[in-house]
Write a protein that holds these residues in place. Structure first.
Motif, short mmCIF file in Angstrom:
data_model
loop_
_atom_site.label_atom_id
_atom_site.label_comp_id
_atom_site.label_asym_id
_atom_site.label_seq_id
_atom_site.Cartn_x
_atom_site.Cartn_y
_atom_site.Cartn_z
N PHE A 43 11.10 3.15 -16.87
CA PHE A 43 12.08 3.85 -17.71
C PHE A 43 13.07 2.86 -18.32
CE2 PHE A 43 10.74 7.67 -15.34
CZ PHE A 43 10.60 8.56 -16.41
N LYS A 44 13.41 1.82 -17.59
CA LYS A 44 14.30 0.78 -18.12
C LYS A 44 13.60 -0.01 -19.23
CE LYS A 44 18.28 -1.51 -17.73
NZ LYS A 44 19.61 -0.87 -17.84
N ASN A 45 12.30 -0.26 -19.05
CA ASN A 45 11.55 -0.98 -20.08
C ASN A 45 11.53 -0.21 -21.40
OD1 ASN A 45 10.95 -2.99 -18.26
ND2 ASN A 45 8.89 -2.22 -17.78
N LYS A 46 11.42 1.11 -21.27
CA LYS A 46 11.34 1.95 -22.48
C LYS A 46 12.70 2.08 -23.16
CE LYS A 46 7.44 4.76 -20.86
NZ LYS A 46 7.02 6.11 -20.37
N GLU A 47 13.76 2.18 -22.34
CA GLU A 47 15.11 2.35 -22.89
C GLU A 47 16.06 1.39 -22.17
OE1 GLU A 47 16.45 6.41 -23.84
OE2 GLU A 47 14.62 7.09 -22.82
N PRO A 48 16.15 0.14 -22.62
CA PRO A 48 16.94 -0.89 -21.92
C PRO A 48 18.42 -0.54 -21.75
CG PRO A 48 15.49 -1.87 -23.55
CD PRO A 48 15.43 -0.40 -23.77
N GLU A 49 18.94 0.36 -22.58
CA GLU A 49 20.37 0.68 -22.48
C GLU A 49 20.69 1.67 -21.36
OE1 GLU A 49 18.50 3.85 -24.94
OE2 GLU A 49 18.32 1.67 -24.78
N LEU A 50 19.68 2.18 -20.69
CA LEU A 50 19.91 3.17 -19.64
C LEU A 50 20.69 2.57 -18.47
CD1 LEU A 50 16.48 5.06 -19.29
CD2 LEU A 50 18.58 5.88 -20.36
N SER A 51 21.59 3.38 -17.92
CA SER A 51 22.28 2.97 -16.70
C SER A 51 21.33 3.11 -15.52
CB SER A 51 23.51 3.86 -16.46
OG SER A 51 23.10 5.20 -16.22
N THR A 52 21.69 2.48 -14.40
CA THR A 52 20.84 2.56 -13.21
C THR A 52 20.67 4.00 -12.76
OG1 THR A 52 21.64 0.39 -12.50
CG2 THR A 52 20.53 1.75 -10.85
N GLU A 98 0.82 -1.21 0.00
CA GLU A 98 0.00 0.00 0.00
C GLU A 98 0.86 1.27 0.00
OE1 GLU A 98 -3.37 -0.76 3.12
OE2 GLU A 98 -1.56 -1.78 3.79
N THR A 99 2.15 1.11 -0.10
CA THR A 99 3.05 2.24 0.12
C THR A 99 3.21 3.12 -1.12
OG1 THR A 99 5.04 1.06 -0.59
CG2 THR A 99 4.37 0.80 1.71
N ASP A 100 3.63 4.35 -0.85
CA ASP A 100 4.02 5.24 -1.94
C ASP A 100 5.40 4.86 -2.48
OD1 ASP A 100 5.08 5.96 0.54
OD2 ASP A 100 5.37 8.05 -0.03
N THR A 101 6.24 4.26 -1.63
CA THR A 101 7.61 3.92 -2.00
C THR A 101 7.67 2.92 -3.15
OG1 THR A 101 8.38 4.33 0.24
CG2 THR A 101 9.76 2.92 -1.15
N GLU A 102 6.82 1.91 -3.11
CA GLU A 102 6.86 0.87 -4.14
C GLU A 102 6.64 1.45 -5.53
OE1 GLU A 102 4.92 -3.49 -5.31
OE2 GLU A 102 3.93 -2.18 -3.84
N VAL A 103 5.87 2.52 -5.61
CA VAL A 103 5.60 3.16 -6.90
C VAL A 103 6.91 3.61 -7.55
CG1 VAL A 103 4.49 5.13 -8.01
CG2 VAL A 103 3.29 3.86 -6.23
N LEU A 104 7.83 4.09 -6.74
CA LEU A 104 9.10 4.57 -7.28
C LEU A 104 9.90 3.43 -7.90
CD1 LEU A 104 11.04 6.88 -7.73
CD2 LEU A 104 11.85 6.61 -5.37
N ALA A 105 9.89 2.26 -7.27
CA ALA A 105 10.61 1.12 -7.85
C ALA A 105 10.05 0.75 -9.22
CB ALA A 105 10.51 -0.08 -6.90
N HIS A 106 8.72 0.76 -9.33
CA HIS A 106 8.10 0.43 -10.63
C HIS A 106 8.31 1.54 -11.65
CE1 HIS A 106 5.89 -3.28 -9.53
NE2 HIS A 106 5.93 -2.76 -8.30
N LEU A 107 8.36 2.78 -11.20
CA LEU A 107 8.60 3.89 -12.12
C LEU A 107 10.00 3.79 -12.71
CD1 LEU A 107 7.49 6.55 -13.30
CD2 LEU A 107 8.43 7.73 -11.29
N ILE A 108 10.98 3.46 -11.86
CA ILE A 108 12.35 3.25 -12.36
C ILE A 108 12.37 2.11 -13.36
CG2 ILE A 108 14.68 2.55 -11.68
CD1 ILE A 108 14.12 3.91 -8.95
N GLU A 109 11.67 1.04 -13.06
CA GLU A 109 11.58 -0.11 -13.97
C GLU A 109 11.00 0.28 -15.31
OE1 GLU A 109 9.62 -4.60 -13.99
OE2 GLU A 109 8.60 -2.97 -12.93
#
Length: 591
Positions: free
Chosen positions: A115-124, A102-113
């Protein structure tokens, strides 16, 4: 770090082969230790961990940190609040992301993911940067990615974060006490900065990719100072440290023969202070009540108007700033979110900003134009004790500084400083009464309601005494002006509702005696904090705690100590962990 949050805890460890192992538990960190046992089950060279103070979602293992993305590749811990998490969560859910908490924090993990899905070559670090540009709110985060197993990303906005630099090892924490065992060398991240840490180096950037050169600072206090040192609780130890804390706060700052004060942190703004027409004090909780004491001091002895505001309300009431205003932020941690927000509001309006803080290098210390460090060492107990009396002592010094710039006489300046120097020894005399105060706590431990009453300088002390009792014993206690008590609260008084009067022999003593008579006539039990030698009050009160005589303006430094001890013993006798009261955290870094 448990004092910052302790309703749940968890960690994740990243090995060089990209494997991530995690464990969580609700309750104290001890529960997590019990759960993992003694065996070495979590090999790796990077780990992130977190002790939670719940904001979004109840206390469950699912809501405990670290949180991860759909593929369990991105893992992160987070302090703060993501304000636009709901709309982000809805958008991410529509494109297939599945959430476990139920957290707001988990959203950030998925948001980072994403961006990686859209551009797989991105660094962390790049996908973290893009994600942070997409959110609104506050954060102190640490992020790992199983695809880059020798890299840790940390970033901060409005939530404290530092980097500890050791011998071929690095640490990220929200407080220096967490890294002190390993290194005294730290770098404090500023808002909008991101650190990229690898096996051999670290670099700090802003969110526009500009590299920032950071100054390495050395922590001045030792690990031993952060330990209990044989005391049963940190709170008890910190009450006993108050005399020494006052000595440290005033040391080197008094010029008694000249009746003057010198605080090095204010040297560059002395001319502006001389022209000041009003002081605006903003703070929260116990620091707010220290500010209330300072209001009486500054107005009576420095002759300067003062307004004291709860920082959580300050910027929302549209404060009116005038030429010659001084803004003073008071915060033990220097990271209190509401106080920091009010400070930034004042800076935006061009007002001279000052700070009284204890933690060197904290955000408020860095962002104010000038300020004063308390020098009381780490305060670990959630219920503030030595920090409060230190803040009051520094406000007394500030009163002499501003007063001598105005109409305060040499003799008055000398007298205040002479009496202030005596305070530590007078405190020690009160602490010697610990056993008697403990017996008093035992006598009253079955009562469920208390009314704390004071006037003038001791009105804030009444509020502080009530605050201490309620926050560590969970008993209803209310601070009130003794003169206002008859305008409502007296309706609650009966033989089961004790009143605690802070009634030293000062300018309002006779008024306080009248108020005691009013409670006595209604059969309410009475505890009084009174000046040594006062036999009159012993005839009216059921119990009396005596404090030494001092200047009226300095009585809060003494009258608060027995109330702290009473609250401590009361809470312990009722079976509570007084160092870690439920629902509270030491440094409140969310608004």
């Amino acid at each position: 770090m448990e004092y910052r949050g302790y309703d749940s805890a968890g960690f994740a460890v990243l090995a060089k082969n990209g494997a991530v192992k995690s464990q969580k538990a609700i309750g104290r960190v001890f529960n997590l230790e019990q759960k993992i046992g003694e065996q070495e089950k979590f090999p790796g060279n990077i780990g992130i961990c977190h002790s939670r103070w719940a904001t979004h979602g109840s206390v469950t293992e699912a809501n405990a940190h670290p949180h991860h993305d759909c593929k369990k590749q991105i893992w992160l811990v987070h302090n703060g609040i993501i304000e636009n998490y709901k709309e982000l969560k809805d958008e991410l859910a529509k494109i297939g992301h599945r959430f476990n908490s139920e957290t707001d924090t988990e959203v950030l993990a998925h948001l980072i993911e994403e961006f990686k899905n859209k551009e797989p070559e991105l660094s962390t670090e790049e996908m973290v940067r893009l994600a942070l540009l997409s959110i609104r709110g506050t954060y102190g985060i640490a992020v790992i990615d199983s695809r880059e197993p020798e890299k840790l990303i940390a970033a901060r906005n409005f939530s404290p974060l530092l980097l500890g630099v050791g011998n071929k090892e690095y640490f990220v924490a929200s407080d220096a006490s967490a890294v002190l065992k390993h290194t005294p060398n730290v770098i404090y991240l500023d808002d909008g900065e991101m650190a990229v840490i690898t096996t051999n180096e670290y670099k700090v950037y802003d969110l526009k990719r500009n590299i920032h050169k950071k100054e390495l600072k050395k922590i001045e206090w030792s690990l031993e100072e952060a330990q209990k040192g044989g005391y049963p609780h940190f709170m008890f130890k910190e009450i006993f440290q108050e005399p020494e804390a006052i000595e440290n706060s005033i040391r080197g700052r008094t010029r008694t023969e000249e009746g003057r004060v010198r605080m090095g942190g204010l040297d560059n703004v002395l001319e502006k202070l001389k022209k000041a027409r009003r002081v605006l004090i903003s703070s929260c909780g116990t620091a707010y009540l220290a500010g209330r004491v300072g209001e009486y001091m500054l107005e009576e002895y420095a002759g300067i108007p003062v307004e004291v505001d709860s920082a959580s309300e300050f910027r929302y009431r549209k404060p009116v700033f005038k030429e010659g205003d001084i803004f003073l932020a008071i915060s033990q941690s220097g990271e209190t979110a509401d106080t920091l927000a009010s400070l930034r509001e004042a800076k935006e309006k061009g007002v001279l900003t000052l700070g009284i803080v204890n933690v060197v290098g904290s955000t408020i210390a860095r962002e104010t134009d000038a300020g004063v460090y308390q020098h009381v060492g780490p305060e670990i107990g959630v219920a503030s004790t030595k920090a409060f009396t230190s803040q009051v002592a520094i406000l007394a010094l500030l009163t002499v500084l501003l007063g001598r710039q105005r109409d305060m006489s040499l003799v008055m300046g000398q007298r205040i400083l002479q009496e202030l120097k005596k305070i530590p020894d007078l405190m020690r005399k009160i602490i010697e009464q610990n056993d008697e105060i403990k017996k008093l706590a035992k006598k009253y431990q079955k009562y469920e309601n208390f009314l704390y009453l004071g006037r003038k300088y001791n009105l804030p002390v009444a509020f502080e005494g009530a605050l201490k009792l309620k926050e560590i014993s969970y008993v209803h206690s209310e601070g009130y002006g003794a003169g206002e008590m008859k305008h409502g609260p007296i309706a609650m008084i009966d033989e089961n509702f004790p009143s605690v009067f802070i009634a030293p022999q000062d300018s309002v003593y006779e008024k306080m005696i009248s108020n005691i008579e009013e409670i006595r006539a209604r059969k309410g039990p009475i505890i009084a904090v009174a000046t040594e030698g006062d036999t009159k009050i012993s005839e009216l009160a059921d119990d009396v705690i005596y404090i030494p005589k001092t200047l009226e303006m300095l009585t809060p430094l003494l009258s608060v100590v027995p109330l702290q001890l009473f609250a401590y013993h009361f809470g312990v006798m009722r079976g509570h962990d007084v160092d870690k009261p439920r629902n509270l955290a030491k440094s409140v870094t969310v608004e």
